[in-house]
Scaffold this motif. Structure first.
Motif, PDB file in Angstrom:
ATOM      1  N   HIS A   1      34.318 -72.119   2.968  1.00  0.00           N
ATOM      2  CA  HIS A   1      35.709 -72.539   2.942  1.00  0.00           C
ATOM      3  C   HIS A   1      35.962 -73.651   3.963  1.00  0.00           C
ATOM      4  CE1 HIS A   1      36.410 -68.099   1.587  1.00  0.00           C
ATOM      5  NE2 HIS A   1      35.906 -68.841   0.627  1.00  0.00           N
ATOM      6  N   ALA A   2      34.910 -74.315   4.394  1.00  0.00           N
ATOM      7  CA  ALA A   2      35.010 -75.358   5.406  1.00  0.00           C
ATOM      8  C   ALA A   2      35.798 -76.548   4.839  1.00  0.00           C
ATOM      9  CB  ALA A   2      33.600 -75.799   5.815  1.00  0.00           C
TER      10      ALA A   2
ATOM     11  N   VAL B   1      32.812 -65.382  -1.400  1.00  0.00           N
ATOM     12  CA  VAL B   1      33.348 -65.777  -2.695  1.00  0.00           C
ATOM     13  C   VAL B   1      33.338 -64.574  -3.634  1.00  0.00           C
ATOM     14  CG1 VAL B   1      31.059 -66.574  -3.475  1.00  0.00           C
ATOM     15  CG2 VAL B   1      33.114 -67.389  -4.626  1.00  0.00           C
ATOM     16  N   ASP B   2      34.397 -64.448  -4.389  1.00  0.00           N
ATOM     17  CA  ASP B   2      34.481 -63.434  -5.434  1.00  0.00           C
ATOM     18  C   ASP B   2      33.624 -63.914  -6.605  1.00  0.00           C
ATOM     19  OD1 ASP B   2      35.101 -61.633  -7.394  1.00  0.00           O
ATOM     20  OD2 ASP B   2      37.270 -61.957  -7.341  1.00  0.00           O
ATOM     21  N   MET B   3      32.600 -63.169  -6.952  1.00  0.00           N
ATOM     22  CA  MET B   3      31.685 -63.593  -8.009  1.00  0.00           C
ATOM     23  C   MET B   3      32.389 -63.745  -9.360  1.00  0.00           C
ATOM     24  SD  MET B   3      28.812 -64.176  -6.647  1.00  0.00           S
ATOM     25  CE  MET B   3      27.768 -64.312  -8.110  1.00  0.00           C
ATOM     26  N   LYS B   4      33.571 -63.155  -9.481  1.00  0.00           N
ATOM     27  CA  LYS B   4      34.335 -63.309 -10.717  1.00  0.00           C
ATOM     28  C   LYS B   4      34.913 -64.704 -10.829  1.00  0.00           C
ATOM     29  CE  LYS B   4      38.115 -61.207 -13.365  1.00  0.00           C
ATOM     30  NZ  LYS B   4      39.173 -60.166 -13.379  1.00  0.00           N
ATOM     31  N   HIS B   5      35.002 -65.417  -9.694  1.00  0.00           N
ATOM     32  CA  HIS B   5      35.601 -66.744  -9.690  1.00  0.00           C
ATOM     33  C   HIS B   5      34.682 -67.800  -9.081  1.00  0.00           C
ATOM     34  CE1 HIS B   5      39.543 -65.229 -10.951  1.00  0.00           C
ATOM     35  NE2 HIS B   5      39.341 -64.219 -10.115  1.00  0.00           N
ATOM     36  N   ILE B   6      33.420 -67.505  -8.883  1.00  0.00           N
ATOM     37  CA  ILE B   6      32.513 -68.482  -8.301  1.00  0.00           C
ATOM     38  C   ILE B   6      32.402 -69.700  -9.212  1.00  0.00           C
ATOM     39  CG2 ILE B   6      30.452 -67.469  -9.370  1.00  0.00           C
ATOM     40  CD1 ILE B   6      28.919 -68.225  -6.831  1.00  0.00           C
ATOM     41  N   ARG B   7      32.330 -70.864  -8.603  1.00  0.00           N
ATOM     42  CA  ARG B   7      32.198 -72.113  -9.359  1.00  0.00           C
ATOM     43  C   ARG B   7      30.712 -72.455  -9.472  1.00  0.00           C
ATOM     44  NH1 ARG B   7      33.747 -78.136  -7.247  1.00  0.00           N
ATOM     45  NH2 ARG B   7      33.392 -79.258  -9.208  1.00  0.00           N
ATOM     46  N   TRP B   8      30.225 -72.537 -10.694  1.00  0.00           N
ATOM     47  CA  TRP B   8      28.801 -72.768 -10.909  1.00  0.00           C
ATOM     48  C   TRP B   8      28.434 -74.246 -10.870  1.00  0.00           C
ATOM     49  CZ3 TRP B   8      26.316 -68.621  -9.982  1.00  0.00           C
ATOM     50  CH2 TRP B   8      26.769 -67.379 -10.402  1.00  0.00           C
ATOM     51  N   CYS B   9      29.384 -75.112 -11.086  1.00  0.00           N
ATOM     52  CA  CYS B   9      29.095 -76.546 -11.153  1.00  0.00           C
ATOM     53  C   CYS B   9      29.523 -77.243  -9.873  1.00  0.00           C
ATOM     54  CB  CYS B   9      29.805 -77.168 -12.354  1.00  0.00           C
ATOM     55  SG  CYS B   9      29.347 -76.442 -13.938  1.00  0.00           S
ATOM     56  N   GLY B  10      29.050 -78.466  -9.686  1.00  0.00           N
ATOM     57  CA  GLY B  10      29.391 -79.230  -8.501  1.00  0.00           C
ATOM     58  C   GLY B  10      28.560 -80.486  -8.405  1.00  0.00           C
ATOM     59  N   ILE B  11      28.706 -81.203  -7.305  1.00  0.00           N
ATOM     60  CA  ILE B  11      28.034 -82.488  -7.122  1.00  0.00           C
ATOM     61  C   ILE B  11      26.514 -82.333  -7.095  1.00  0.00           C
ATOM     62  CG2 ILE B  11      27.719 -84.413  -5.512  1.00  0.00           C
ATOM     63  CD1 ILE B  11      30.630 -83.964  -4.651  1.00  0.00           C
ATOM     64  N   LEU B  12      26.018 -81.464  -6.228  1.00  0.00           N
ATOM     65  CA  LEU B  12      24.563 -81.290  -6.121  1.00  0.00           C
ATOM     66  C   LEU B  12      23.979 -80.685  -7.387  1.00  0.00           C
ATOM     67  CD1 LEU B  12      24.071 -80.057  -2.443  1.00  0.00           C
ATOM     68  CD2 LEU B  12      23.742 -82.340  -3.379  1.00  0.00           C
ATOM     69  N   GLN B  13      24.741 -79.831  -8.063  1.00  0.00           N
ATOM     70  CA  GLN B  13      24.246 -79.255  -9.314  1.00  0.00           C
ATOM     71  C   GLN B  13      24.058 -80.348 -10.368  1.00  0.00           C
ATOM     72  OE1 GLN B  13      26.621 -78.032  -7.264  1.00  0.00           O
ATOM     73  NE2 GLN B  13      27.288 -76.010  -7.939  1.00  0.00           N
ATOM     74  N   ARG B  14      25.017 -81.266 -10.439  1.00  0.00           N
ATOM     75  CA  ARG B  14      24.872 -82.374 -11.404  1.00  0.00           C
ATOM     76  C   ARG B  14      23.687 -83.257 -11.029  1.00  0.00           C
ATOM     77  NH1 ARG B  14      29.895 -85.669 -13.562  1.00  0.00           N
ATOM     78  NH2 ARG B  14      29.747 -83.958 -15.070  1.00  0.00           N
TER      79      ARG B  14
END
Length: 499
Positions: free
Chosen positions: A157-158, A166-179
């Protein structure tokens, strides 16, 4: 400087010293090609043959000259990312475009992918053992995915919120490094598996570089076809979502029932992500919330209009699956620039190839955008957006090459080189706010009473009597210049963080 610490692919490093060493051991009588180090620009005078592989490896290091443009371009991308991330709230014009159009922030991702492609061409131009290369590609991909989920999945949360988890029900799987990881994996894998088809010398002709690497372009074309067909042919039905950021969670419905829609509500890009990842795992604060249809404060963020459409409250994934398939084209264009660097020896030959392609891509993008055929759109990663940003990357890369490597004016760009050599470190510590979060953790009585906020308020905002200007100057001097100096010190100490 050890090449294993200097040659990086995007945000990660990948040494080529072992490749050179194995080549020397295999054939001690082979003359060093003027581009053998992966990122070299000039021939060196012929020297007596070394008696051992170690001696010849030392000769290789002495005779080679690194292309400093790669590090400077990578450093520039990191700097722009820090600038738009931390000053974009004060200056919405440099923040991501709410939908169609292209602002400064919208160049960051394709610039990353462009330089990833360039670096792949240089790092994988000699592959002694394909299995080993594939293993390295897979491991690096997994590392990038891990760091991406950790930094952007919601666990960190920085820098403002000192909590974590993080709540695994709402974790975000995508992002800059993932792309970056997925584009790197596809582009590097094609480059590796077609190594035996790679030409040593090009046939005469301006287009020979394209035909020589037709398999790489075929991969980019397949990605283009998949994206275009899915975007315009996939039927998007009505859908609904629950807004969890309200006092009482409420379900909203969005009317669609159409194909080929390129607006925020009913596009195929978002539909694919809702089906694959689940709507709870998408980015919850999309930039379309700054559209005029959503807020009267547009282009700045602000409270929603009373008559705002329901989709204004919905999540959207800007680094989603279908748009990442389109992003493969950015890496493909980047690897083409790397191939030109390898095969064309003179500066003018390289620049003719680079500049001509960059201008062609810009012209294509402008025509597509202003005829409303395919608008430039970062959120959808449209084809015109690929062309426009890749063309801009090619022009900027060429300009850097002229100034830094041809004219030799490296001094003004040294801080960009230093940041580029430690790109992953600066990305994590500065762009993702991990270092600022660490400093924020040391406060007096109240979490708001910490060194970072004190510097922002008393040294920048109060001195200039402007929150906007103070924020901008804080980002420039307390973040960009600071991390440029830190990267320079680490470079002098030979310390690099690579994946």
């Amino acid at each position: 400087m050890d090449e294993a610490k200097r040659v990086e692919e995007g945000l990660a490093g990948d040494g080529q010293t072992q490749l050179i060493k194995e080549d020397c051991q295999g054939d001690l009588h082979k003359k060093l090609d003027r581009n053998d180090g992966g990122d070299r620009v000039e021939d060196a005078p012929e020297q007596p043959m070394a008696e051992t592989a170690e001696e010849q490896l030392q000769v290789v290091k002495q005779k080679s000259k690194r292309v400093a443009t790669l590090d400077a371009f990578r450093g520039l991308t990191i700097v722009v990312m820090i600038l738009v991330d931390d000053a974009g709230g004060a200056y919405a014009r440099i923040d991501h475009s709410p939908w169609n159009g292209c602002t400064l922030a919208d160049f960051v991702m394709p610039f990353f992918l462009f330089i990833v492609g360039v670096a792949i061409a240089l790092a994988l131009k000699k592959i002694p053992r394909i299995k080993d290369a594939i293993k390295k590609i897979v491991i690096r991909t997994l590392k990038l995915l891990f760091w991406g989920i950790l930094l952007q999945g919601g666990y960190s949360h920085a820098p403002v919120d000192l909590s974590y988890g993080v709540d695994m029900k709402h974790i975000r799987w995508c992002g800059i490094l993932q792309r970056i990881a997925l584009v790197y994996f596809i582009v590097a894998l094609i480059e590796t598996l077609t190594a035996k088809r790679r030409p040593i010398l090009l046939e005469p002709g301006h287009l020979s570089i394209f035909t020589a690497y037709r398999w790489q372009w075929m991969g980019g074309f397949i990605a283009f076809v998949i994206y275009m067909v899915t975007t315009y042919a996939l039927y998007v039905p009505d859908w609904s979502f629950v807004a969890h950021d309200q006092d009482v969670p409420r379900r909203y419905a969005v009317k669609c029932g159409m194909r080929g829609h390129l607006g925020p509500a009913c596009n195929a890009v978002s539909y694919i992500d809702r089906q694959v990842w689940g709507i709870n795992h998408l980015y919850s604060m999309p930039v379309w919330q700054r559209l005029k249809a959503c807020t009267l404060s547009s282009p700045n963020a602000g409270p929603f209009r009373e008559d705002a459409p329901t989709w204004c409250l919905a999540p959207f994934e800007p680094e989603g699956l279908l748009s990442t398939i389109s992003a493969i084209l950015s890496g493909t264009i980047g690897i083409h620039y790397g191939h030109v660097l390898i095969h064309f020896k003179g500066h003018s030959e390289r620049l003719k190839q680079w500049v001509s392609m960059g201008l062609c891509l810009l012209i294509i993008a402008i025509i597509l955008h202003f005829t409303d055929a395919i608008p430039i759109n970062k959120q959808l990663y449209s084809f015109s957006y690929v062309c426009f940003t890749a063309g801009a990357a090619g022009i900027v890369f060429s300009a850097f090459y002229i100034v830094i490597d041809v004219w030799g004016l490296r001094m003004p760009f040294l801080f960009l080189e230093w940041i580029g050599m430690n790109a992953m470190l600066v990305f994590v510590m500065a762009a993702q706010g991990i270092f600022a979060a660490f400093i924020n953790g040391w406060y007096y009585k109240d979490p708001q009473n910490n060194l970072v906020y004190w510097i922002q308020k008393h040294i920048f905002i109060n001195v200039w009597h402007s929150e906007r200007l103070g924020t901008l100057l804080y980002v420039i001097f307390a973040e960009i210049v600071f991390w440029g100096v830190v990267s320079g010190v680490l470079h002098k100490l030979g310390i690099y963080w690579k994946l």
